[in-house]
Design a protein around this motif. Sequence first.
Motif, PDB file in Angstrom:
ATOM      1  N   ALA A   1       0.822  -1.208   0.000  1.00  0.00           N
ATOM      2  CA  ALA A   1       0.000   0.000   0.000  1.00  0.00           C
ATOM      3  C   ALA A   1       0.860   1.262   0.000  1.00  0.00           C
ATOM      4  O   ALA A   1       0.474   2.278  -0.575  1.00  0.00           O
ATOM      5  N   ALA A   2       2.036   1.175   0.618  1.00  0.00           N
ATOM      6  CA  ALA A   2       2.939   2.329   0.670  1.00  0.00           C
ATOM      7  C   ALA A   2       3.758   2.465  -0.604  1.00  0.00           C
ATOM      8  O   ALA A   2       4.493   3.442  -0.773  1.00  0.00           O
ATOM      9  N   GLY A   3       3.634   1.499  -1.497  1.00  0.00           N
ATOM     10  CA  GLY A   3       4.384   1.547  -2.745  1.00  0.00           C
ATOM     11  C   GLY A   3       5.833   1.114  -2.599  1.00  0.00           C
ATOM     12  O   GLY A   3       6.664   1.383  -3.466  1.00  0.00           O
ATOM     13  N   ALA A   4       6.142   0.437  -1.509  1.00  0.00           N
ATOM     14  CA  ALA A   4       7.516  -0.009  -1.272  1.00  0.00           C
ATOM     15  C   ALA A   4       7.832  -1.233  -2.121  1.00  0.00           C
ATOM     16  O   ALA A   4       6.963  -2.045  -2.420  1.00  0.00           O
ATOM     17  N   GLU A   5       9.078  -1.346  -2.499  1.00  0.00           N
ATOM     18  CA  GLU A   5       9.539  -2.519  -3.222  1.00  0.00           C
ATOM     19  C   GLU A   5      10.281  -3.409  -2.226  1.00  0.00           C
ATOM     20  O   GLU A   5      11.379  -3.082  -1.772  1.00  0.00           O
ATOM     21  N   VAL A   6       9.685  -4.517  -1.872  1.00  0.00           N
ATOM     22  CA  VAL A   6      10.275  -5.427  -0.889  1.00  0.00           C
ATOM     23  C   VAL A   6      11.359  -6.246  -1.591  1.00  0.00           C
ATOM     24  O   VAL A   6      11.088  -6.950  -2.556  1.00  0.00           O
ATOM     25  N   GLN A   7      12.574  -6.135  -1.103  1.00  0.00           N
ATOM     26  CA  GLN A   7      13.702  -6.863  -1.687  1.00  0.00           C
ATOM     27  C   GLN A   7      13.818  -8.280  -1.145  1.00  0.00           C
ATOM     28  O   GLN A   7      14.199  -9.190  -1.868  1.00  0.00           O
ATOM     29  N   LEU A   8      13.507  -8.445   0.126  1.00  0.00           N
ATOM     30  CA  LEU A   8      13.627  -9.748   0.761  1.00  0.00           C
ATOM     31  C   LEU A   8      12.591  -9.834   1.876  1.00  0.00           C
ATOM     32  O   LEU A   8      12.456  -8.896   2.661  1.00  0.00           O
ATOM     33  N   ALA A   9      11.873 -10.922   1.941  1.00  0.00           N
ATOM     34  CA  ALA A   9      10.903 -11.130   3.011  1.00  0.00           C
ATOM     35  C   ALA A   9      11.135 -12.516   3.588  1.00  0.00           C
ATOM     36  O   ALA A   9      11.111 -13.500   2.860  1.00  0.00           O
TER      37      ALA A   9
END
Length: 86
Positions: free
Chosen positions: A50-58
């Motif tokens: 929702a924040a438009g973040a690009e998650v690199q690793l979860a």
Amino acid sequence: MQTFGNHVEIEKNSVDAWGIPVLRIHYERTENDRAMLKDAFQNLQELMQAAGAEVQLADESLSTPGAISHEMGTNAHGQGSEDQRP
């Protein structure tokens, strides 16, 4: 959540380098711990999207008990409520 089996005791027959008795920690993860992790992980993924973040690793794995300080909880410091800060 607190469980009866999770506790700390003083090991009377073993001391550290300064002569202080060491603690023996008894701790096991529960099904509720795993359920809360799954829920928190999903909520964080939704928040980041929702924040438009690009998650690199979860990483949804649980850390080794005692490996991070946040699982220790918190406590208030001071003499009374007037010393507490929000």
